[in-house]
Design an enzyme around this catalytic site. Structure first.
Site, PDB file in Angstrom:
ATOM      1  N   THR A 175       1.025   4.159  -3.023  1.00  0.00           N
ATOM      2  CA  THR A 175       0.782   5.591  -2.813  1.00  0.00           C
ATOM      3  C   THR A 175       1.979   6.420  -3.265  1.00  0.00           C
ATOM      4  O   THR A 175       1.803   7.526  -3.791  1.00  0.00           O
ATOM      5  CB  THR A 175       0.485   5.893  -1.337  1.00  0.00           C
ATOM      6  OG1 THR A 175       1.601   5.501  -0.514  1.00  0.00           O
ATOM      7  CG2 THR A 175      -0.762   5.156  -0.872  1.00  0.00           C
ATOM      8  N   ALA A 194       0.833  -1.206   0.000  1.00  0.00           N
ATOM      9  CA  ALA A 194       0.000   0.000   0.000  1.00  0.00           C
ATOM     10  C   ALA A 194       0.865   1.252   0.000  1.00  0.00           C
ATOM     11  O   ALA A 194       0.586   2.213  -0.725  1.00  0.00           O
ATOM     12  CB  ALA A 194      -0.927  -0.009   1.217  1.00  0.00           C
ATOM     13  N   TYR A 195       1.913   1.227   0.790  1.00  0.00           N
ATOM     14  CA  TYR A 195       2.823   2.373   0.831  1.00  0.00           C
ATOM     15  C   TYR A 195       3.451   2.601  -0.543  1.00  0.00           C
ATOM     16  O   TYR A 195       3.486   3.733  -1.040  1.00  0.00           O
ATOM     17  CB  TYR A 195       3.916   2.134   1.872  1.00  0.00           C
ATOM     18  CG  TYR A 195       4.965   3.215   1.924  1.00  0.00           C
ATOM     19  CD1 TYR A 195       4.781   4.353   2.702  1.00  0.00           C
ATOM     20  CD2 TYR A 195       6.152   3.110   1.198  1.00  0.00           C
ATOM     21  CE1 TYR A 195       5.735   5.351   2.756  1.00  0.00           C
ATOM     22  CE2 TYR A 195       7.109   4.111   1.235  1.00  0.00           C
ATOM     23  CZ  TYR A 195       6.904   5.227   2.017  1.00  0.00           C
ATOM     24  OH  TYR A 195       7.861   6.212   2.058  1.00  0.00           O
ATOM     25  N   GLY A 196       3.951   1.531  -1.160  1.00  0.00           N
ATOM     26  CA  GLY A 196       4.570   1.651  -2.475  1.00  0.00           C
ATOM     27  C   GLY A 196       3.611   2.182  -3.525  1.00  0.00           C
ATOM     28  O   GLY A 196       3.986   2.995  -4.380  1.00  0.00           O
TER      29      GLY A 196
END
Length: 383
Positions: A246, A242-244
């Protein structure tokens, strides 16, 4: 020999050509328009379409200008009264009470600039402001609580900055989150996913919107810098997908904002990308020592030998790259701040992508490690 000529008296739904010779002498574009009534010729269609979708105009001089475009009106008024941008600069940094944000704030203060810092935690803001004022003096640093996920908080941040500094020359969108969670997406909680996406995507959009609206009204204009992260280059980010995702969107958002401002002929507000590379912040370091990894490494070998070896390999790779490629926030800030300040100093109006860790630099450091053992166990014991 009598010929038939084009005349303005012809019926609106017909277009006559004198002869095959005349037809063959026409340009390809003219030949196409012969099959359409004048009211539907290509130039008219493009003009109509441009009024609905301005991006269809390929050149600035052919763009359709309308009085109903508030962004253009504000930009033209601001450009007419433009002021030279000279140091010291007024700088606003989100997520700046620790890590790379705090290091950037210190480096700008060292350069003689004025800085506004912010964070979700009022306690951390107060502590950071007191520390920085003790080192650099009270009149040069201000801080306020701001949750960038909340639009009203960001509006209040703009008002706070204007109240204390009147204007902002450099706005750095540094605030971000990975929810301090490193696990497969299938195991991520609703709360963690919402935290990551609302902070890194929605929060960034809100900050960009408010920063642009503020800077459009400033005669000095301004520069906005969006910080990328792991995944921004499109490579996979397992265990923090999810971080990647975004961070990949950060690059796209920046490009879209650049295109929008260019489309509106805005010249004194520019959006840039900023890449600090791997920085030894809490956000990065938690990835090498998560509870899930520790638990896996203590699993009985007789039961999960393959899983043990696989997880151990992944952990060793994480530690390897952190030791080889990561740098302390202070080191990164010492490089980034002079490069950021050089943009308004030079009067540059073109978007830039400032990178601390370039591909060549990364390959060089990996080679030095493999060939000479450089940077081994620099931050984390690998054995």
């Amino acid at each position: 020999m009598a010929t038939t000529t084009l005349t303005s008296r012809r019926p609106p739904n017909s277009l006559l050509v004198s002869s095959e010779t005349q037809k063959s002498s026409l340009s390809p574009l003219s030949r196409i328009t012969l099959f359409f009534p004048k009211s539907c010729q290509l130039s008219s269609l493009v003009a109509v379409a441009s009024r609905q979708e301005p991006w269809l105009s390929l050149k600035p001089e052919t763009r359709i200008r309308t009085r109903s475009d508030p962004l253009r009106v504000i930009a033209e008024a601001s450009s007419a009264s433009a002021e030279p941008v000279v140091p010291p600069y007024n700088v606003l940094i989100t997520g700046s009470t620790k890590g790379i944000g705090y290091a950037l704030a210190k480096e700008f203060l060292k350069a003689g600039d004025n800085v506004v810092i912010c964070s979700r935690s009022a306690e951390r803001v107060e502590a950071a402001v007191q520390t920085l004022r003790g080192e650099f003096g009270e009149p040069r640093v201000w801080g306020t609580k701001c949750d960038i996920r909340e639009a009203q908080d960001v509006k209040n941040l703009v008002a706070f900055a204007q109240q204390n500094l009147k204007y902002i020359d450099i706005w750095i969108n540094n605030a971000g989150s990975n929810a301090y969670s490193f696990k497969p997406l299938a195991e991520a909680s609703d709360e963690d996913l919402i935290e990551v996406v609302t902070t890194n995507t929605i929060g960034l959009m809100i900050c960009c919107r408010e920063a642009i609206n503020m800077m459009l009204k400033q005669p000095r204009g301004g520069h906005i810098f969006n910080i990328d992260g792991a995944g921004s280059d499109g490579r996979p980010t397992p265990r923090f997908a999810a971080y990647g995702a975004t961070k990949r969107s950060v690059v796209h958002l920046t490009k879209s904002l650049q295109a929008e401002l260019q489309m509106q002929d805005v010249k004194n507000v520019v959006v840039h990308n900023l890449s600090p590379g791997m920085v030894t912040t809490d956000l990065l370091m938690t990835g090498a020592t998560t509870k899930q990894v520790k638990h896996a490494l203590h699993t009985p070998l007789s039961v999960f030998r393959f899983l043990y070896d696989l997880v151990k390999l992944l952990v060793m790779q994480a530690k390897f790259f952190i030791n080889v490629l990561a740098e302390k926030p202070e080191t990164v800030a010492e490089f980034l701040v002079p490069n950021i300040r050089s943009i308004p100093t030079s009067g540059a109006r073109k978007p830039t992508y400032i990178r601390f860790l370039t591909g060549l630099k990364a390959y060089s450091q990996i080679f030095s490690r493999l060939a000479f053992g450089a940077r081994r166990n620099r931050y984390i014991l690998e054995d």
